[in-house]
Design a protein around this motif. Structure first.
Motif, PDB file in Angstrom:
ATOM      1  N   ILE A  76      41.266  42.473  46.797  1.00 54.02           N
ATOM      2  CA  ILE A  76      40.836  41.112  46.455  1.00 54.02           C
ATOM      3  C   ILE A  76      39.677  41.132  45.446  1.00 54.02           C
ATOM      4  O   ILE A  76      39.669  40.378  44.474  1.00 54.02           O
ATOM      5  CB  ILE A  76      40.403  40.365  47.742  1.00 54.02           C
ATOM      6  N   ASN A  77      38.716  42.057  45.683  1.00 58.68           N
ATOM      7  CA  ASN A  77      37.485  42.008  44.878  1.00 58.68           C
ATOM      8  C   ASN A  77      37.538  42.836  43.599  1.00 58.68           C
ATOM      9  O   ASN A  77      36.845  42.518  42.641  1.00 58.68           O
ATOM     10  CB  ASN A  77      36.279  42.448  45.729  1.00 58.68           C
ATOM     11  N   CYS A  78      38.298  43.930  43.587  1.00 57.97           N
ATOM     12  CA  CYS A  78      38.343  44.785  42.382  1.00 57.97           C
ATOM     13  C   CYS A  78      39.778  45.126  42.017  1.00 57.97           C
ATOM     14  O   CYS A  78      40.142  46.306  41.940  1.00 57.97           O
ATOM     15  CB  CYS A  78      37.615  46.106  42.609  1.00 57.97           C
ATOM     16  N   PRO A  79      40.631  44.128  41.829  1.00 59.29           N
ATOM     17  CA  PRO A  79      42.041  44.458  41.566  1.00 59.29           C
ATOM     18  C   PRO A  79      42.237  45.324  40.323  1.00 59.29           C
ATOM     19  O   PRO A  79      43.138  46.169  40.311  1.00 59.29           O
ATOM     20  CB  PRO A  79      42.706  43.079  41.407  1.00 59.29           C
ATOM     21  N   GLN A  80      41.379  45.139  39.306  1.00 61.95           N
ATOM     22  CA  GLN A  80      41.581  45.916  38.067  1.00 61.95           C
ATOM     23  C   GLN A  80      41.440  47.410  38.327  1.00 61.95           C
ATOM     24  O   GLN A  80      42.115  48.223  37.723  1.00 61.95           O
ATOM     25  CB  GLN A  80      40.564  45.542  36.966  1.00 61.95           C
ATOM     26  N   ARG A  81      40.531  47.779  39.246  1.00 60.09           N
ATOM     27  CA  ARG A  81      40.336  49.197  39.547  1.00 60.09           C
ATOM     28  C   ARG A  81      41.328  49.668  40.625  1.00 60.09           C
ATOM     29  O   ARG A  81      41.952  50.720  40.501  1.00 60.09           O
ATOM     30  CB  ARG A  81      38.899  49.445  40.031  1.00 60.09           C
ATOM     31  N   VAL A  82      41.479  48.855  41.675  1.00 59.34           N
ATOM     32  CA  VAL A  82      42.216  49.314  42.859  1.00 59.34           C
ATOM     33  C   VAL A  82      43.743  49.332  42.631  1.00 59.34           C
ATOM     34  O   VAL A  82      44.416  50.278  43.043  1.00 59.34           O
ATOM     35  CB  VAL A  82      41.842  48.442  44.083  1.00 59.34           C
TER      36      VAL A  82
END
Ligand SMILES: Cc1cc2nc3c(=O)[nH]c(=O)nc-3n(C[C@H](O)[C@H](O)[C@H](O)COP(=O)(O)O)c2cc1C
Length: 345
Positions: free
Chosen positions: A48-54
């Motif tokens: 939810i908070n870091c979709p670009q990384r995760v």
């Protein structure tokens, strides 16, 4: 609409294994006959908070191969949101919920097997996840927290919308001790109407067959038994599903290891890959006459050249004798093992 639940049974799953069942290993297992693989556990908060990384780290790059993402957390609304993001962003065939991880860190946050102590919350999480995705939602569980009571409340998960349960036949308290309890898996299978996948200690076609016969499960999930022995899937395909195609082509033992190493370097880059591949190399070397020396040398591997040199030593350690792995002799390939095409995807 057809889903992976329509595949021919028994389904052969590679178990989610954090730090082990990474993208490269999943690719190798597919190529030896794993029907479905599951991601390492992924935190709902991270999605939810870091979709670009995760999201890229999940490695949902398996072409047409069926791949499931496993989410971990304890807040129903976060599961709903994370399931929605994963479904909208990645080519996956299902969402799995982790209710089995026993580690202190995960349990201490109320996640993983901590949910085995709160069936009502577990069911709420399933319902919320289903609200976030149109894909089948599965749950991976242990048999209970400190006693094998899952059969008493597994129907709650089905009622909440779960379409498949994978059961590791150990309680959280047992961690990895003792042997997996088939009776509790059979009991879960008896009380629900959705498919059940049996997990725990499957290391050969004999142990796989025993799981199927004693539990009547719809699928099998293999974890540690595949590490250093992805050929196990070819054996299971042949023995349980009469599908010989995975062992018809041949590739040498060393070339499989080189290929997995190459994929690991391509995926993780030269800095992370040596650490990631070491634990697999330990698995591949366990039947070598020089296993102890080779294992000790693993900590000196820092580059692709180091890894290649190590693999050459592993091959040389067997001399003219084919590597004695758990399955290949029975596969009848000597030190050549079957592989259904190591094509690039
Ligand atoms: C190193 C390691 C990492 C694991 N990581 C996960 C995980 O991320 N999610 C999960 O549901 N289970 C995880 N498991 C549990 C396995 O999926 C499986 O349930 C367990 O190893 C029992 O199956 P096996 O006897 O075939 O190994 C992990 C197990 C191991 C050994």
């Amino acid at each position: 609409m057809s889903t992976y639940l329509d595949f021919p049974k028994p389904w052969l799953f590679l178990a989610p294994m954090d730090g082990v069942a990474d993208w490269a290993f999943r690719e190798v297992c597919y190529r030896f006959g794993a029907d479905i693989t599951v991601s390492e556990l992924v935190s709902v908060g991270g999605v939810i908070n870091c979709p670009q990384r995760v999201l890229p780290e999940i490695g949902a790059r398996h072409g047409a191969r069926p791949f499931i993402v496993q989410l971990v957390g304890h807040r129903p609304e976060e599961f709903r949101r994370a399931a929605r993001i994963v479904t909208d962003s990645l080519p996956v065939v299902g969402i799995d919920i982790n209710m089995g991880c026993p580690t202190a860190l995960v349990v201490g946050s109320g996640n993983g097997s901590a949910l085995l102590r709160n069936p009502a919350l577990a069911a709420e999480i399933v319902a919320a996840t289903c609200a976030g995705t149109h894909l089948p939602v599965s749950v991976k569980l242990r048999s209970g927290w400190d006693r094998p009571n899952l059969p008493e409340w597994a129907p709650l998960l089905e009622a909440a919308g779960a379409q498949l349960l994978s059961v590791h036949g150990r309680t959280r308290e047992q961690q990895f001790g003792g042997t997996a309890d088939h009776e509790v898996i059979a009991a879960v299978k008896r009380v629900v109407h959705i498919p059940v996948v049996g997990n725990g200690d499957i290391v050969s076609s004999a142990t796989a067959r025993a799981m199927l016969e004693t539990t009547s499960v719809d699928g099998l999930m293999v974890g540690r038994g595949a590490k250093g022995n992805p050929w196990l899937f070819a054996e299971l395909q042949a023995e349980l599903k009469s599908s010989d195609s995975y062992r018809q082509q041949s590739i040498s033992f060393g070339d499989v290891i080189r290929e997995q190493s190459r994929l690991t370097f391509a995926d993780q880059g030269p800095r992370k890959a040596p650490m990631a591949i070491r634990k697999h190399l330990a698995g591949y070397s366990r039947n070598s006459p020089s296993a102890a020396v080779l294992r000790a040398a693993l900590k000196t591997l820092f580059s692709w050249d180091d890894v290649e040199g190590w693999i050459a030593k592993l091959e040389a350690s067997f001399g003219q004798t084919p590597p004695k792995m758990d399955a290949p002799d029975r596969l009848g390939f000597g030190n050549r093992v079957g592989l259904g095409g190591f094509d690039e995807r």
